[in-house]
Design an enzyme around this catalytic site. Structure first.
Site, PDB file in Angstrom:
ATOM      1  N   VAL A 125       0.909  -1.142   0.019  1.00 36.49           N
ATOM      2  CA  VAL A 125       0.016   0.042   0.045  1.00 36.49           C
ATOM      3  C   VAL A 125       0.845   1.385   0.040  1.00 36.49           C
ATOM      4  CG1 VAL A 125      -1.684   1.354   1.215  1.00 36.49           C
ATOM      5  CG2 VAL A 125      -2.089  -1.145   1.137  1.00 36.49           C
ATOM      6  N   ALA A 128       2.034   2.139  -3.415  1.00 35.02           N
ATOM      7  CA  ALA A 128       0.892   2.704  -4.174  1.00 35.02           C
ATOM      8  C   ALA A 128       0.807   4.102  -3.846  1.00 35.02           C
ATOM      9  CB  ALA A 128      -0.388   1.912  -3.882  1.00 35.02           C
ATOM     10  N   TYR A 129       1.121   4.411  -2.568  1.00 34.61           N
ATOM     11  CA  TYR A 129       0.903   5.785  -1.984  1.00 34.61           C
ATOM     12  C   TYR A 129       2.133   6.710  -2.706  1.00 34.61           C
ATOM     13  CZ  TYR A 129       1.991   9.616   1.309  1.00 34.61           C
ATOM     14  OH  TYR A 129       2.316  11.036   1.827  1.00 34.61           O
ATOM     15  N   LEU A 130       3.392   6.158  -2.656  1.00 32.30           N
ATOM     16  CA  LEU A 130       4.305   6.960  -3.393  1.00 32.30           C
ATOM     17  C   LEU A 130       4.193   7.280  -4.795  1.00 32.30           C
ATOM     18  CD1 LEU A 130       7.510   5.352  -1.312  1.00 32.30           C
ATOM     19  CD2 LEU A 130       6.229   7.643  -1.173  1.00 32.30           C
ATOM     20  N   LYS A 133       1.364   9.855  -4.968  1.00 38.47           N
ATOM     21  CA  LYS A 133       2.071  11.247  -4.668  1.00 38.47           C
ATOM     22  C   LYS A 133       2.794  11.585  -5.768  1.00 38.47           C
ATOM     23  CE  LYS A 133       1.493  13.228  -1.442  1.00 38.47           C
ATOM     24  NZ  LYS A 133       0.495  14.300  -0.977  1.00 38.47           N
TER      25      LYS A 133
END
Length: 218
Positions: A125, A128-130, A133
């Site tokens: 997860v 996916a966040y990086l 962003k």
């Protein structure tokens, strides 16, 4: 100045609202949950209830009308899954940027993350966040109608701020108190010469105002 902050109930955002309102600025915070309104008022900010996952660009532009600076500090949060990284950390950031352009708000500041990269590998997860962003950062950099600055803090802590930071294009990894991130954001809002810069931020030895002036070439 009037400054509108997306993600107005976030930990960094509330710190920023207090600093900006204490500095005499008119501050508004965009929140999804109306129950958070009193917390924003306590921080000196006008609450604007608007869900950035379902709002249209026209709705967000209306909320940004008359602003001098837009700050994107929203995030899906650590307990969210991959889908909300896409809809909030990327989608809402893109929407807020489009709305700022539509509303004629040129100054646009993004709270990103160290390591953000649209091509970041991995299946977790946080990976996916990086990616989300990073994709949002790339989108903002491509907007010719925005005088953007992207701030990429290191590992966030709730330690008391020291007011001493390292702020550069590349700092290397390290921790930084949320207090100091908010202080840097407040300085960036008042330093238009930082437009066009992507900056990493960790704790260091340079006073916040001096560090911001240095990267601005002042």
């Amino acid at each position: 100045m009037r400054i509108v902050i997306a993600g107005g109930h976030g930990q960094i955002a509330q710190r920023l609202e207090r600093l900006l309102s204490a500095g005499g600025h008119e501050v508004a915070g965009v929140i999804r949950n109306p129950e958070q309104a009193d917390a924003l008022r306590a921080a000196g900010a006008e609450p604007v209830v608007l869900d950035l996952e379902s709002a249209t660009v026209e709705m967000v532009a209306a909320a940004l009308q008359g602003a001098d600076v837009a700050v994107f500090a929203a995030g899906a949060g650590p307990g969210s899954g991959v889908e909300r990284k896409h809809t909030v950390d990327r989608g809402a950031a893109v929407l807020f940027a489009d709305a700022a352009e539509r509303a004629g708000v040129r100054r646009y500041i993004v709270v990103s993350s160290m390591g953000a990269d649209a091509d970041h590998p991995g299946d977790e997860v946080f990976d996916a966040y990086l990616r989300a962003k990073g994709a949002a950062d790339d989108y903002v950099r491509a907007r010719s109608g925005l005088d953007w600055t992207i701030l990429k803090p290191g590992m966030l802590t709730n330690d008391a701020g020291t007011g001493l930071v390292r702020l550069e294009a590349s700092t290397g990894r390290g921790p930084v108190p949320r207090d100091d991130v908010a202080a840097v954001l407040a300085e960036l809002a008042e330093t238009p010469a930082t437009a066009g810069l992507t900056l990493e931020l960790v704790s260091g030895s340079v006073p916040v105002s001096v560090a911001v002036k240095a990267v601005a070439g002042e």
